[in-house]
Scaffold this motif. Sequence first.
Motif, PDB file in Angstrom:
ATOM      1  N   UNK A 126       1.191  -1.101  -0.100  1.00 39.95           N
ATOM      2  CA  UNK A 126      -0.003   0.115   0.020  1.00 39.95           C
ATOM      3  C   UNK A 126       0.904   1.269   0.090  1.00 39.95           C
ATOM      4  N   UNK A 127       0.389   2.443   0.164  1.00 41.27           N
ATOM      5  CA  UNK A 127       0.980   3.526   0.009  1.00 41.27           C
ATOM      6  C   UNK A 127       1.476   4.088   1.589  1.00 41.27           C
ATOM      7  N   UNK A 128       1.073   3.226   2.298  1.00 38.00           N
ATOM      8  CA  UNK A 128       1.386   3.468   3.839  1.00 38.00           C
ATOM      9  C   UNK A 128       1.415   2.131   4.708  1.00 38.00           C
ATOM     10  N   UNK A 129       2.676   1.509   4.171  1.00 33.63           N
ATOM     11  CA  UNK A 129       2.884   0.376   4.979  1.00 33.63           C
ATOM     12  C   UNK A 129       4.030   0.675   6.047  1.00 33.63           C
ATOM     13  N   UNK A 130       3.417   0.061   7.187  1.00 35.51           N
ATOM     14  CA  UNK A 130       4.186   0.302   8.606  1.00 35.51           C
ATOM     15  C   UNK A 130       4.695  -0.813   8.971  1.00 35.51           C
ATOM     16  N   UNK A 131       5.795  -0.714   9.962  1.00 42.92           N
ATOM     17  CA  UNK A 131       6.516  -1.637  10.712  1.00 42.92           C
ATOM     18  C   UNK A 131       5.475  -2.419  11.682  1.00 42.92           C
ATOM     19  N   UNK A 142       3.248   7.426   4.815  1.00 41.58           N
ATOM     20  CA  UNK A 142       2.810   7.714   3.237  1.00 41.58           C
ATOM     21  C   UNK A 142       3.922   8.034   2.438  1.00 41.58           C
ATOM     22  N   UNK A 143       4.016   7.222   1.436  1.00 46.35           N
ATOM     23  CA  UNK A 143       4.916   7.570   0.377  1.00 46.35           C
ATOM     24  C   UNK A 143       4.347   7.328  -0.896  1.00 46.35           C
ATOM     25  N   UNK A 144       4.627   7.995  -2.010  1.00 52.23           N
ATOM     26  CA  UNK A 144       4.368   7.922  -3.509  1.00 52.23           C
ATOM     27  C   UNK A 144       5.682   7.180  -4.213  1.00 52.23           C
ATOM     28  N   UNK A 145       6.616   6.786  -3.447  1.00 54.89           N
ATOM     29  CA  UNK A 145       7.757   6.161  -4.150  1.00 54.89           C
ATOM     30  C   UNK A 145       7.435   5.101  -5.097  1.00 54.89           C
ATOM     31  N   UNK A 146       6.417   4.208  -4.809  1.00 53.09           N
ATOM     32  CA  UNK A 146       6.250   3.134  -5.578  1.00 53.09           C
ATOM     33  C   UNK A 146       5.670   3.440  -6.706  1.00 53.09           C
ATOM     34  N   UNK A 147       4.476   4.154  -6.860  1.00 51.69           N
ATOM     35  CA  UNK A 147       3.722   4.619  -8.190  1.00 51.69           C
ATOM     36  C   UNK A 147       4.863   5.579  -9.043  1.00 51.69           C
ATOM     37  N   UNK A 148       5.457   6.049  -8.301  1.00 53.56           N
ATOM     38  CA  UNK A 148       6.847   6.939  -9.202  1.00 53.56           C
ATOM     39  C   UNK A 148       7.899   6.289  -9.779  1.00 53.56           C
ATOM     40  N   UNK A 149       7.979   4.779  -9.297  1.00 53.60           N
ATOM     41  CA  UNK A 149       8.817   4.033 -10.165  1.00 53.60           C
ATOM     42  C   UNK A 149       8.379   3.844 -11.544  1.00 53.60           C
ATOM     43  N   UNK A 150       7.190   3.465 -11.791  1.00 56.36           N
ATOM     44  CA  UNK A 150       6.781   3.146 -13.224  1.00 56.36           C
ATOM     45  C   UNK A 150       5.602   3.584 -13.714  1.00 56.36           C
ATOM     46  N   UNK A 151       4.535   3.533 -12.831  1.00 53.92           N
ATOM     47  CA  UNK A 151       3.235   3.997 -13.230  1.00 53.92           C
ATOM     48  C   UNK A 151       3.258   5.644 -13.484  1.00 53.92           C
ATOM     49  N   UNK A 196      -8.982   9.057   8.990  1.00 56.76           N
ATOM     50  CA  UNK A 196      -7.624   9.286   8.477  1.00 56.76           C
ATOM     51  C   UNK A 196      -7.546   8.809   7.142  1.00 56.76           C
ATOM     52  N   UNK A 197      -8.543   7.919   6.668  1.00 53.98           N
ATOM     53  CA  UNK A 197      -8.507   7.513   5.373  1.00 53.98           C
ATOM     54  C   UNK A 197      -8.827   8.604   4.235  1.00 53.98           C
ATOM     55  N   UNK A 198      -9.722   9.459   4.861  1.00 51.12           N
ATOM     56  CA  UNK A 198     -10.157  10.576   4.022  1.00 51.12           C
ATOM     57  C   UNK A 198      -8.770  11.377   3.744  1.00 51.12           C
ATOM     58  N   UNK A 199      -8.085  11.631   4.868  1.00 51.50           N
ATOM     59  CA  UNK A 199      -6.618  12.258   4.698  1.00 51.50           C
ATOM     60  C   UNK A 199      -5.926  11.813   3.766  1.00 51.50           C
ATOM     61  N   UNK A 200      -6.059  10.404   3.810  1.00 51.50           N
ATOM     62  CA  UNK A 200      -5.073   9.488   2.921  1.00 51.50           C
ATOM     63  C   UNK A 200      -5.480  10.088   1.499  1.00 51.50           C
ATOM     64  N   UNK A 201      -6.639   9.904   1.167  1.00 52.96           N
ATOM     65  CA  UNK A 201      -7.088  10.448  -0.007  1.00 52.96           C
ATOM     66  C   UNK A 201      -6.461  11.754  -0.675  1.00 52.96           C
ATOM     67  N   UNK A 202      -6.727  12.595   0.348  1.00 55.54           N
ATOM     68  CA  UNK A 202      -6.402  14.118   0.033  1.00 55.54           C
ATOM     69  C   UNK A 202      -4.926  14.266  -0.302  1.00 55.54           C
ATOM     70  N   UNK A 203      -4.135  13.554   0.508  1.00 56.19           N
ATOM     71  CA  UNK A 203      -2.697  13.255   0.455  1.00 56.19           C
ATOM     72  C   UNK A 203      -2.191  12.834  -0.798  1.00 56.19           C
ATOM     73  N   UNK A 204      -2.889  11.711  -1.233  1.00 52.13           N
ATOM     74  CA  UNK A 204      -2.461  10.997  -2.231  1.00 52.13           C
ATOM     75  C   UNK A 204      -2.803  11.942  -3.514  1.00 52.13           C
ATOM     76  N   UNK A 205      -4.164  12.549  -3.647  1.00 57.42           N
ATOM     77  CA  UNK A 205      -4.429  13.419  -4.928  1.00 57.42           C
ATOM     78  C   UNK A 205      -3.375  14.662  -4.945  1.00 57.42           C
ATOM     79  N   UNK A 206      -3.199  15.177  -3.902  1.00 55.52           N
ATOM     80  CA  UNK A 206      -2.086  16.494  -3.856  1.00 55.52           C
ATOM     81  C   UNK A 206      -0.801  16.004  -4.159  1.00 55.52           C
TER      82      UNK A 206
END
Length: 467
Positions: A126-131, A142-151, A196-206
């Motif tokens: 996911x975009x927020x995997x935790x230990x 939260x990180x966009x590192x994975x979609x920034x690789x290829x997608x 927090x999931x609503x905040x997650x979507x806002x963080x992702x879109x921005x």
Amino acid sequence: MRAFCTTFAALAVAFPAVAAPKLQAWVTTGDKRQLLAEQRASRAVSARDVADLPVIAVDAKERHQSIVGFGASITDSSAWLIQNKLNAAQRDALLRELFGRANGGLGFSFARVTIGASDFSLDHYSLDDTPNGAPDPKLEHFSLKRPEQYVFPTVRAALRINPDLKVMHSPWSAPAWMKTTGSLVQGELKPEAYPVYADFFARYIKGAAKLGVPADYLSIQNEPDFEPDSYPGMRWKPEDRARFFGENLAPVFQREKIATKVLDWDHNWDKPDQPMTVLADAKARAFLAGVAWHCYAGDVSAQAPVTAAHPDKEVFLTECSGGEWAPKFDDSFSWMMENLIIGSTRGGSRGVLMWNLALDEKFGPHKGGCSDCRPLVTIDSQTGAITRTQEYYAFGHASRFVKPGATRIGSPARVGDLRTVAFQNPDGRRVLLVLNIGAGAADFAISDGVSQFKASLPARSAGTFTW
């Protein structure tokens, strides 16, 4: 008399006769002898010349929805193949063929990406995997590192080719720590995780926007009535989705000034009661832009009652896949044309999406889920060679000719063995798609109330006609 004739001749030179309109056509046959093959153009004829033919009457005064476009999902698997199994020249050529219009390009103007992993990813994340799955209420992981690789690079490349491209985003699962199972696989969203999931979507879109990837449309859950056991998924009941829309996501989007249009359902035709339940909630209804559908169960006719009940809401067909369960070209090509390209748009869809844009010769890579889903194009993982599938040609019959901003106009759903849908592009050009499901060739007339044309289609074939 001589003076009159001289004057008439002068007028004829000043006002030359207007040439009859010209009909252009492209045909794909079920036997693959013709694949989006351009036909010889023909001129309009008199009504007397087509008096004995069945008529497809196109009515530009009957106006329905405007069109966003046609396309497919740029899944992790698709993007990984495009970025890793093609060299720069091959990659550019394929993306121009799919998203451009020059040299017979398909002109895709609608695409979908996954928020986190689907079954068509190399691994589950996911975009927020935790230990150890620890809660992360402030989204510090939260990180966009994975979609920034290829997608995201693939989406940006498509946008450079077609700046009109609209992008939809859909998650297969919330982060594991938000769920009742503590896993990306199966489970539901915990009630306490809604804010927090609503905040997650806002963080992702921005965050995606800062990386050059727009979020024109969003669904909050892919297939919310299904819990797959081998890849990320999440069940989300309609009453709970409605509450999330109205009480959580709407206030966050308003606070963050996010204009992304949000769609409910994103699942099959067999349960129209689910989006109807969500739209019965006043707060959800006020927030939602529309409804997204999939093709894997039920019938395309399910779209119409929901569209009729909520004519102010947008409609999209956002996922369908061909596969080796329907390997014959003629059968699956005809089904896609009848149900997706024609049926779904007649049912109000502003856009139609296939599932994987590209897969390899083994229908992968994938992690769980479908092992024989067919993409629009196959990329040979050894050579980079491209194979175009029946879905490629079905979608090409629409995407090459129906431009963004086109309006669906009137045409009969059926004329004997013929199935039809018609559009008018922003420049006024008409586009008629016709599928012949019959076992024999069909001769017919096309009329728009002013001009008449003779046309024909071989058995088990489709044609796009423009004038």
